[in-house]
Enzyme design. Sequence first.
Site, PDB file in Angstrom:
ATOM      1  N   ALA A   1       0.825  -1.200   0.000  1.00 24.31           N
ATOM      2  CA  ALA A   1       0.000   0.000   0.000  1.00 24.31           C
ATOM      3  C   ALA A   1       0.861   1.253   0.000  1.00 24.31           C
ATOM      4  CB  ALA A   1      -0.904  -0.010   1.229  1.00 24.31           C
TER       5      ALA A   1
ATOM      6  N   GLU B   1       5.833   3.437  -5.852  1.00 24.35           N
ATOM      7  CA  GLU B   1       6.387   3.089  -7.157  1.00 24.35           C
ATOM      8  C   GLU B   1       5.800   3.936  -8.283  1.00 24.35           C
ATOM      9  OE1 GLU B   1       5.048  -0.577  -8.649  1.00 24.35           O
ATOM     10  OE2 GLU B   1       2.975  -0.009  -8.301  1.00 24.35           O
TER      11      GLU B   1
ATOM     12  N   ASP C   1      15.181  35.034 -32.890  1.00 30.67           N
ATOM     13  CA  ASP C   1      15.701  35.644 -34.120  1.00 30.67           C
ATOM     14  C   ASP C   1      14.541  36.285 -34.847  1.00 30.67           C
ATOM     15  OD1 ASP C   1      18.245  34.527 -33.929  1.00 30.67           O
ATOM     16  OD2 ASP C   1      17.482  32.622 -34.685  1.00 30.67           O
TER      17      ASP C   1
ATOM     18  N   ASP D   1      20.495  29.479 -35.062  1.00 29.60           N
ATOM     19  CA  ASP D   1      20.628  28.513 -36.155  1.00 29.60           C
ATOM     20  C   ASP D   1      22.063  28.319 -36.640  1.00 29.60           C
ATOM     21  OD1 ASP D   1      20.902  30.944 -37.336  1.00 29.60           O
ATOM     22  OD2 ASP D   1      19.056  30.850 -38.512  1.00 29.60           O
TER      23      ASP D   1
ATOM     24  N   ASP E   1      26.025  30.322 -32.879  1.00 32.06           N
ATOM     25  CA  ASP E   1      24.944  30.411 -31.890  1.00 32.06           C
ATOM     26  C   ASP E   1      25.062  29.318 -30.839  1.00 32.06           C
ATOM     27  OD1 ASP E   1      23.759  32.543 -33.141  1.00 32.06           O
ATOM     28  OD2 ASP E   1      22.441  31.304 -34.374  1.00 32.06           O
TER      29      ASP E   1
ATOM     30  N   ASP F   1      -2.778   2.539 -11.182  1.00 33.35           N
ATOM     31  CA  ASP F   1      -1.763   2.616 -12.240  1.00 33.35           C
ATOM     32  C   ASP F   1      -2.275   3.259 -13.516  1.00 33.35           C
ATOM     33  OD1 ASP F   1       0.416   1.771 -10.942  1.00 33.35           O
ATOM     34  OD2 ASP F   1       0.876   0.126 -12.326  1.00 33.35           O
TER      35      ASP F   1
HETATM   36  P1  ATP Z   1      18.603  37.952 -38.497  1.00 33.61           P
HETATM   37  O1  ATP Z   1      19.620  38.032 -37.411  1.00 33.61           O
HETATM   38  O2  ATP Z   1      17.242  38.311 -38.047  1.00 33.61           O
HETATM   39  O3  ATP Z   1      18.679  36.719 -39.318  1.00 33.61           O
HETATM   40  P2  ATP Z   1      19.963  39.263 -40.636  1.00 33.61           P
HETATM   41  O4  ATP Z   1      19.807  38.209 -41.659  1.00 33.61           O
HETATM   42  O5  ATP Z   1      19.891  40.677 -41.109  1.00 33.61           O
HETATM   43  O6  ATP Z   1      18.934  39.165 -39.470  1.00 33.61           O
HETATM   44  P3  ATP Z   1      22.674  38.566 -40.491  1.00 33.61           P
HETATM   45  O7  ATP Z   1      22.511  37.371 -41.293  1.00 33.61           O
HETATM   46  O8  ATP Z   1      23.561  38.617 -39.302  1.00 33.61           O
HETATM   47  O9  ATP Z   1      21.317  39.035 -39.907  1.00 33.61           O
HETATM   48  O10 ATP Z   1      23.095  39.710 -41.480  1.00 33.61           O
HETATM   49  C1  ATP Z   1      23.517  40.971 -40.983  1.00 33.61           C
HETATM   50  C2  ATP Z   1      23.525  41.950 -42.107  1.00 33.61           C
HETATM   51  O11 ATP Z   1      24.503  41.556 -43.072  1.00 33.61           O
HETATM   52  C3  ATP Z   1      22.236  42.025 -42.899  1.00 33.61           C
HETATM   53  O12 ATP Z   1      21.307  42.882 -42.272  1.00 33.61           O
HETATM   54  C4  ATP Z   1      22.710  42.575 -44.207  1.00 33.61           C
HETATM   55  O13 ATP Z   1      22.872  43.973 -44.146  1.00 33.61           O
HETATM   56  C5  ATP Z   1      24.076  41.930 -44.366  1.00 33.61           C
HETATM   57  N1  ATP Z   1      23.938  40.735 -45.195  1.00 33.61           N
HETATM   58  C6  ATP Z   1      23.520  39.526 -44.805  1.00 33.61           C
HETATM   59  N2  ATP Z   1      23.536  38.647 -45.821  1.00 33.61           N
HETATM   60  C7  ATP Z   1      23.969  39.316 -46.894  1.00 33.61           C
HETATM   61  C8  ATP Z   1      24.220  38.984 -48.246  1.00 33.61           C
HETATM   62  N3  ATP Z   1      24.017  37.757 -48.704  1.00 33.61           N
HETATM   63  N4  ATP Z   1      24.662  39.942 -49.054  1.00 33.61           N
HETATM   64  C9  ATP Z   1      24.884  41.173 -48.588  1.00 33.61           C
HETATM   65  N5  ATP Z   1      24.688  41.557 -47.343  1.00 33.61           N
HETATM   66  C10 ATP Z   1      24.233  40.667 -46.484  1.00 33.61           C
END
Ligand code: ATP
Length: 857
Positions: A273, A277, A319, A592, A596, A690
């Site tokens: 009783a 568990e 994000d 992502d 990070d 149970d």
């Molecule tokens: P989050 O953090 O929300 O994903 P995000 O994509 O703007 O935002 P990052 O990927 O850190 O963040 O990019 C930072 C900045 O770099 C962008 O805001 C943009 O100005 C520049 N950037 C990102 N990717 C490119 C690209 N492929 N070509 C040119 N500039 C870019």
Amino acid sequence: MGRSRTAEGAGRRGLSDDEARARLQEDGPNEIAATQTRSLWRTAWEVVREPMLLLLLAAGAIYLLLGDMKEALVLLLSVFVVIGISISQNRKTDRALAALRDLASPRALVLREGRRLRIPSREVVRGDLLLLSEGDRVPADSRLAEASDLSADESLLTGESVPVHKTAANDAPRTENPEEDRRSRLFSGTLLVSGCAVASVEATGPRTEIGRIGRSLDTILAGRTRLQDETDRVVRRVALVGAGLCLIVAVVYAVTRDSWLDGLLAGLALAMALLPEEFPVVLTIFLAIGAWRISRRQVLTRHLPAIESLGAATVLCVDKTGTLTQNRMSVRRLSSSRGTLELDRDQKTLPEAVREVVELAILSSRADPFDPMERAIRELGSRLPVDFERTHADWKAVAEFPLSRTLLATTFVWRAPGRPDDVVACKGAPEAIAELCRLSEEQSNRLLEQVRRLADDGLRVLGVARSSVPPHAAPQDPRALVFELVGLIGLADPLRPTVAAAIQECHEAGVRVVMITGDYPVTAANIARQAGLAPPGEVSIITGPELQAMDEETLRRRIGSTNVFARVAPEQKLRLVRAFQAAGQVVAMTGDGVNDAPALKAADMGIAMGQRGTDVAREAADLVLLDDDFSSIVEAIRLGRRIFDNVRKAVAYILAIHVPIAGISLAPVLLGWPLALLPLHIVFLELIIDPACSLVFEAEEPEADVMRRPPRDPDEPLFSRRTVTLALLQGVGALTAVLAVYASALKFGRGAEAARAMAFAALIASNLGLILTNRSWSSRLRTSLRSPNAALPWVVGGALVMLGATLAVPELRELFRFAPLPASEVLLCMAAGFASVLWFEALKANRSGSPAPGPIQ
Ligand code: ATP
């Protein structure tokens, strides 16, 4: 930072589907060892060793010694029923965990018949072309065909933590030197720390290096939870007290009634009783099935303890791109010194004034882009009458400068036939473009004013610039060149439709939502307003550079009122997590990218993205959002709270029901009455308790206010004083009713067997009453009866039918040592048992009428 780079494998085709299928047949799946599931035998063995079974067997043996064959037989048979229930519970847990493992199993990007396919890693075969990029875990041993800036962490194999630089075999001639040969190969299970690659698979499964040493990477970490530790402590304590009591009962009985075997039996009945568990069983089942329920809402639990933290989260750091927004970009505005163009969805023409902006933006994007901004730019290019693809068909990219932490821009150097100099095309964050164009402060301010206007409308803004350089003279760093500003591009990335409501729900649930983004502050603020992250006018922002300059004290102060962190580098997320934690918050953080991972690990709940995330981020996370959608996190929080509530309800019920069982076992021994409960009765009760725990309470729907109350204090124990007191009081109520029934029956001279039957009927009824009342600690029986629970009718119905049978069928009656009773008496006793829980209903009613209704905790 989102992943901006991926291997393209342009011009390659990979295996055909038929070839791949044939090789999979031939070589078997690409896995090291099938995930071990407990075999039926092993489960059965684990169950048989449980103390409950041992007690049952001991009781059966004593009956044999006493010569009570029937009792002995029934008890021994009931052993099988109890084993059956335990096995089915274990199987249920295993199945839930296996389903999670399937979801968590790694995936690989391959090229087959020229198409990029994301397939489960176990289906990768010899000869497959893998497309790999930074943050990926290599799915099979392979030889590099293309590699750009590639390095791999092979510590898993070699113990060496410094990343190894890798080059494709055709870049470096094939060599006999094993050391150098390894440089052109990738090994299953290792991690790509930087760069991207195309690699052809050479060995899979057990034939890989990691397979040969027989290590496997587990995808789901069970881990012990705080609740489990707490429960273990409680179980140990209860078991100790129980053992002491049993000994006392056995000795008192034996001495006062001079019968050692009967005394032992009474002691064993009490031990059965009191045995707690159910507590660990409840936790294991609730957490595993809970994780499975959460996975159906597109959230994969990689680390079971996270389920506990879910209901306690006070801050959610998310994000922006892809989590709050759809990550489906489209170019909306183009501007140059000569004019501005507002684009509509099916824009077909391109005025000369902005033509060069589009052309250079395309030239500074990858041919087969992964980045959604670059995709949007290319997609615009393909819709327009000016066919940039054709006009640049004979241009050749001779150098590329990808996005970097210190320069948020991508630059490509192009060799164009007939031109003396190479063309340099660049696009990036407006601040970076201003730097590259060496704008004066005044020019820079003018540019940023234009940017602000675009960003105020929630557009992401990229600057576009141009330069030129003599052939073969491209510098190491684009900052060595002087650029000329060409124009700006504004891209829209709409909010996910469910986000605003989900954020509202978080606020009601006392969870703060904070946006962390690499994007421009004004764009971030606009999206924050749209999402309802903060009331208009109250969006407060800290930027990455400001964060850099801030001391811990100021950060901790400001963090309480800041809802947007913009232009933040992933490395800074860790500092934010720590600052929030130092301020006493329970932090959930999404991420992502490779960078990070530390923040995901440090957060109380790290959440990775299933679609766009890297393997590194996923492995560091506790939860994975399979659809990358913010509202799934909120669903998971709701489920997490529900799971915790249900565990608490089950625990309260278990505590409560053990009081009358123990009391009615103990009292007769101490008071010199005939024994009320024998081991068989206890087994019968277990057969209700149970399933009530593992089926009824597990499936209980969330309380109506589950997302309207503040997060749970993570330090608050499951067995809080209030929960324990109320549960014990419920139990004492039930015990009072059962004892009263038993004592009065004896007093009115109904004889031991009739009194036992009456007490048992009262006990079963109070047990059902406890199940029903504990289903909700906030709404009353009337309301909770309307809330569906598939298992409930079976448990209640089963208990009533079995009780009826033991009272009505003569053989069973005899076995249970019951005397026949008139139905009216049975009903009266049951009414007494049931009535014993009504005070708790009254308490709930009183509470829900109070100004601050909520569950009784
Ligand atoms: P989050 O953090 O929300 O994903 P995000 O994509 O703007 O935002 P990052 O990927 O850190 O963040 O990019 C930072 C900045 O770099 C962008 O805001 C943009 O100005 C520049 N950037 C990102 N990717 C490119 C690209 N492929 N070509 C040119 N500039 C870019």
